[in-house]
Scaffold this motif. Structure first.
Motif, PDB file in Angstrom:
ATOM      1  N   MET A  36      63.398 106.033  36.764  1.00 19.70           N
ATOM      2  CA  MET A  36      62.531 104.959  37.238  1.00 19.70           C
ATOM      3  C   MET A  36      61.339 105.559  37.992  1.00 19.70           C
ATOM      4  SD  MET A  36      63.947 101.953  36.384  1.00 19.70           S
ATOM      5  CE  MET A  36      63.778 100.632  37.579  1.00 19.70           C
ATOM      6  N   ARG A  37      61.579 106.607  38.735  1.00 22.28           N
ATOM      7  CA  ARG A  37      60.512 107.266  39.502  1.00 22.28           C
ATOM      8  C   ARG A  37      59.432 107.802  38.558  1.00 22.28           C
ATOM      9  NH1 ARG A  37      60.417 108.228  44.541  1.00 22.28           N
ATOM     10  NH2 ARG A  37      62.644 108.014  44.846  1.00 22.28           N
ATOM     11  N   ILE A  47      57.147 103.724  43.818  1.00 20.19           N
ATOM     12  CA  ILE A  47      58.487 103.324  43.383  1.00 20.19           C
ATOM     13  C   ILE A  47      58.855 101.957  43.958  1.00 20.19           C
ATOM     14  CG2 ILE A  47      59.741 104.522  45.236  1.00 20.19           C
ATOM     15  CD1 ILE A  47      60.863 104.381  41.567  1.00 20.19           C
ATOM     16  N   TYR A  51      60.276  98.687  41.921  1.00 17.24           N
ATOM     17  CA  TYR A  51      61.510  97.974  42.287  1.00 17.24           C
ATOM     18  C   TYR A  51      61.250  96.529  42.725  1.00 17.24           C
ATOM     19  CZ  TYR A  51      64.477 102.015  41.667  1.00 17.24           C
ATOM     20  OH  TYR A  51      65.177 103.060  41.119  1.00 17.24           O
ATOM     21  N   ARG A  52      60.053  96.238  43.198  1.00 19.16           N
ATOM     22  CA  ARG A  52      59.713  94.857  43.526  1.00 19.16           C
ATOM     23  C   ARG A  52      59.677  94.006  42.252  1.00 19.16           C
ATOM     24  NH1 ARG A  52      56.548  96.285  47.343  1.00 19.16           N
ATOM     25  NH2 ARG A  52      54.691  96.627  46.080  1.00 19.16           N
ATOM     26  N   PRO A  55      64.147  95.225  40.005  1.00 18.34           N
ATOM     27  CA  PRO A  55      65.049  95.762  41.019  1.00 18.34           C
ATOM     28  C   PRO A  55      66.071  96.781  40.482  1.00 18.34           C
ATOM     29  CG  PRO A  55      64.981  93.364  41.110  1.00 18.34           C
ATOM     30  CD  PRO A  55      64.205  93.773  39.913  1.00 18.34           C
ATOM     31  N   THR A  56      66.345  96.738  39.191  1.00 18.42           N
ATOM     32  CA  THR A  56      67.311  97.668  38.601  1.00 18.42           C
ATOM     33  C   THR A  56      66.772  98.201  37.279  1.00 18.42           C
ATOM     34  OG1 THR A  56      68.432  95.945  37.330  1.00 18.42           O
ATOM     35  CG2 THR A  56      69.258  96.355  39.570  1.00 18.42           C
ATOM     36  N   ARG A  57      67.356  99.282  36.836  1.00 19.83           N
ATOM     37  CA  ARG A  57      67.007  99.822  35.508  1.00 19.83           C
ATOM     38  C   ARG A  57      67.282  98.760  34.439  1.00 19.83           C
ATOM     39  NH1 ARG A  57      65.926 104.468  33.189  1.00 19.83           N
ATOM     40  NH2 ARG A  57      66.436 104.742  30.996  1.00 19.83           N
TER      41      ARG A  57
END
Length: 188
Positions: A36-37, A47, A51-52, A55-57
């Motif tokens: 994700m990064r 990051i 995530y905002r 929130p998840t992969r």
């Protein structure tokens, strides 16, 4: 008194679109499970911004998958607006191939989402068959495409072509196989 949810700010909407664009490209690469990064960095956001929005992969993969299905299904109408049905079908086949390729780096996550019911496999199948049928119907009306071919048959051919063409060391290219398929779809 209920209030409507506010539309996202323009910069937030741009960030979300940029994240989807980058994630789609990155997840289409042969590398598996990209971080994700790395997606956030390539999109030019932090990051926390990623995530905002996702929130998840799993939420990112689901969004990429949904976005691609919409683009693929809308693509049938868009292509027909500018091209003859047989040419629209061939270009739509390329869109389908791109959609299949997107699954490379997200296959494990996508399978988990399908198993959990978060992604509706049957609904996606219906949407894709509807897109194929849209082009087929236009092609039949124009005399560009055979009347005895079904959307299910074309979908099966496409899955077979992209399965074979993506095997490592296989000398046949997907483009050549798609051209042969299109030739078979034309009236005799």
């Amino acid at each position: 008194m209920s209030s409507k949810p506010r539309a996202p700010r323009a910069d937030a909407a741009r960030n979300r679109e940029r994240l989807l664009e980058v994630a789609t490209r990155v997840l289409a690469s042969p590398d598996t499970e990209t971080s994700m990064r790395a997606i956030a960095r390539e999109a030019g956001v932090g990051i926390a911004t990623l995530y905002r929005h996702f929130p998840t992969r799993e939420s990112l993969v689901e969004a990429v998958y949904s976005d691609q299905v919409v683009r693929l299904t809308n693509g049938a109408q868009d292509l027909l607006a500018h091209e003859a049905p047989a040419i629209a079908m061939r270009h739509w086949m390329d869109l389908f191939g791109n959609w299949i390729a997107t699954k490379n780096g997200m296959l494990d996550t996508l399978l988990t989402l399908i198993e959990s019911g978060a992604v509706g496999h049957a609904q996606t199948r219906d949407q894709l068959l509807s897109a194929i049928s849209t082009i087929l119907d236009a092609g039949r009306a124009a005399g560009d495409l055979r009347p005895d071919i079904t959307a299910e048959e074309i979908a099966a051919c496409l899955i077979g072509i992209f399965t074979v063409a993506h095997q490592s060391g296989h000398a046949v290219t997907a483009g050549r196989l798609l051209d042969i398929l299109l030739d078979g779809l034309r009236p005799h």
